[in-house]
Design an enzyme around this catalytic site. Structure first.
Site, PDB file in Angstrom:
ATOM      1  CB  CYS A   1      -1.107  -0.077   1.337  1.00  9.55           C
ATOM      2  SG  CYS A   1      -0.222   0.107   2.727  1.00  9.55           S
ATOM      3  CG  ASP A   2       0.878   6.187   0.107  1.00 11.74           C
ATOM      4  OD1 ASP A   2       1.507   6.050  -0.806  1.00 11.74           O
ATOM      5  OD2 ASP A   2       0.289   7.031   0.483  1.00 11.74           O
TER       6      ASP A   2
END
Length: 108
Positions: A10-11
């Site tokens: 993810c980020d």
């Protein structure tokens, strides 16, 4: 079943860590032999090269990066997909784990 390694990118790896906890709880409850880790997308290519990876799932917030990782995953015969936004939003570890297992089985 041999231990399978599922990686969620993810980020930054923060919110996805909570989802990993939920997935691990479901895996333990159902005696599923998996190792699940959450990492920031920035570490994805390094992870593909250095670890045994059986499945890659992207958090919905980085779905725009799917095209970037599809090639390297395909080269290594690793299935990759984006986590359903509703499942991610509700932290539905069971559904996301089922998604990963389904991808691994389809790839064998």
């Amino acid at each position: 079943m041999i231990m399978k390694n599922i990686f969620l990118f993810c980020d930054a790896g923060m919110s996805t860590s909570l989802l990993v906890t939920k997935m691990r709880e479901v895996a333990t409850k159902h005696n599923v032999n998996v190792n699940i880790e959450a990492l920031p997308f920035a570490k994805s290519f390094e992870t593909l090269n250095e670890k045994q990876v059986d499945c890659v799932l992207l958090g919905p917030q980085v779905k725009f990066l799917l095209k970037d990782i599809e090639g390297p995953c395909k080269e290594k015969n690793i299935p990759v997909d984006v986590i359903n936004a509703a499942d991610y939003g509700t932290m539905n570890g069971e559904k996301v784990l089922k998604q990963a297992i389904k991808m691994i089985r389809a790839n064998q």
